[in-house]
Design an enzyme around this catalytic site. Sequence first.
Site, PDB file in Angstrom:
ATOM      1  N   ASN A 178      -7.191   0.120  13.801  1.00  0.00           N
ATOM      2  CA  ASN A 178      -8.626  -0.053  13.591  1.00  0.00           C
ATOM      3  C   ASN A 178      -8.933  -1.356  12.854  1.00  0.00           C
ATOM      4  OD1 ASN A 178      -7.622   0.492  11.104  1.00  0.00           O
ATOM      5  ND2 ASN A 178      -8.941   2.239  10.648  1.00  0.00           N
ATOM      6  N   GLU A 205      -9.595  -0.278   4.706  1.00  0.00           N
ATOM      7  CA  GLU A 205     -10.091   0.329   5.929  1.00  0.00           C
ATOM      8  C   GLU A 205     -11.445  -0.284   6.323  1.00  0.00           C
ATOM      9  OE1 GLU A 205      -8.300   2.268   7.670  1.00  0.00           O
ATOM     10  OE2 GLU A 205      -7.466   3.967   6.578  1.00  0.00           O
ATOM     11  N   ASP A 224       0.836  -1.196   0.000  1.00  0.00           N
ATOM     12  CA  ASP A 224       0.000   0.000   0.000  1.00  0.00           C
ATOM     13  C   ASP A 224       0.875   1.252   0.000  1.00  0.00           C
ATOM     14  OD1 ASP A 224       0.962  -0.198   2.595  1.00  0.00           O
ATOM     15  OD2 ASP A 224      -0.990  -0.054   3.572  1.00  0.00           O
ATOM     16  N   HIS A 274      -7.363  -2.421  10.123  1.00  0.00           N
ATOM     17  CA  HIS A 274      -7.131  -2.409   8.678  1.00  0.00           C
ATOM     18  C   HIS A 274      -5.960  -3.320   8.301  1.00  0.00           C
ATOM     19  CE1 HIS A 274      -4.370   1.409   8.945  1.00  0.00           C
ATOM     20  NE2 HIS A 274      -3.617   0.329   8.942  1.00  0.00           N
TER      21      HIS A 274
HETATM   22  C1  GLP Z   1      -0.053   1.689   7.876  1.00  0.00           C
HETATM   23  C2  GLP Z   1       0.658   1.013   6.719  1.00  0.00           C
HETATM   24  C3  GLP Z   1       0.331  -0.474   6.728  1.00  0.00           C
HETATM   25  C4  GLP Z   1       0.709  -1.033   8.082  1.00  0.00           C
HETATM   26  C5  GLP Z   1      -0.090  -0.375   9.192  1.00  0.00           C
HETATM   27  C6  GLP Z   1       0.340  -0.782  10.600  1.00  0.00           C
HETATM   28  O1  GLP Z   1      -1.394   1.781   7.615  1.00  0.00           O
HETATM   29  N1  GLP Z   1       0.275   1.607   5.484  1.00  0.00           N
HETATM   30  O2  GLP Z   1       1.045  -1.119   5.675  1.00  0.00           O
HETATM   31  O3  GLP Z   1       0.478  -2.425   8.087  1.00  0.00           O
HETATM   32  O4  GLP Z   1       0.100   1.024   9.100  1.00  0.00           O
HETATM   33  O5  GLP Z   1       1.482  -0.045  10.964  1.00  0.00           O
HETATM   34  P1  GLP Z   1       2.320  -0.182  12.299  1.00  0.00           P
HETATM   35  O6  GLP Z   1       3.078  -1.443  12.143  1.00  0.00           O
HETATM   36  O7  GLP Z   1       3.218   1.028  12.303  1.00  0.00           O
HETATM   37  O8  GLP Z   1       1.368  -0.214  13.415  1.00  0.00           O
END
Ligand code: GLP
Length: 251
Positions: free
Chosen positions: A144, A151, A75, A146
């Site tokens: 959340n 989302e 992403d 995702h």
């Molecule tokens: C963002 C990134 C995702 C990632 C998520 C969780 O949304 N675009 O690819 O999986 O955050 O991130 P973190 O590991 O910093 O909690």
Amino acid sequence: MKTVRHAKVTFAVFPDHEALSRSAARIVVDLIRMADAPLICLASGSTPRRTYDLIPPLCRGDGVTTDRVRFVKLDEWLDLPTRVPGTCEAQLTEQLIDPLGVDAGRYLSFASDPVDPVAECARVATALEAQGPIDLAILGLGRNGHLGFNEPAKALIPNCHVTTLSAVSQDHPMVRDTNAVPTRGITLGIADILHARRVLLLASGAEKREQVVRMVSGTVDPRFPASFLQLHPAVTCVCDEDAAALLPGAS
Ligand code: GLP
């Protein structure tokens, strides 16, 4: 390490983030060693950062050649200049693509500032169709629920798409301090993730505790996209004790 299984998801619970990162890096390096030209999907964010740091030196130390491995970016934030700090591109390029010497033909990636984001989705979807399936999808767990930028919503979109970012995503540390926080993202879809041969979900810290449990609650709910992983036959969640604290049997 302790292993527990809930709703077809295997949880490998490690004492801390360092230990989970070492285990995840080992899984990735073993795949690069064993498989012929594996396609690996890469999440960004803070959870996989240490795992990614460990992969290039592990490959070098073990004499694992990386000249056939392929990567696809999970992403990206939209409307940020390419590779500015905070983009998924900057993180992945700095941590894996450059250190492993992966050329452009082996790295499929959304641009963060495409002229036409919908056309960019179509380009990546077509390339993924030709190059897939993904052998290993490395995912993080959003606060959340995702996955990538899929989302919470009334319905999820199967393939690559442009998405409106939730307030939680807009408050993510990657972009919190940018001048203009992105309101849109671009992401592989839930079907792209579920079609991966294997999923490696990384979860660390007390702030992911409730999400880890909700993910395997027994219902599949688009308002909590990670719950869709219950439909996949080969998901390993590599997590630390803080993240697994509410998971039955994990402590
Ligand atoms: C963002 C990134 C995702 C990632 C998520 C969780 O949304 N675009 O690819 O999986 O955050 O991130 P973190 O590991 O910093 O909690």
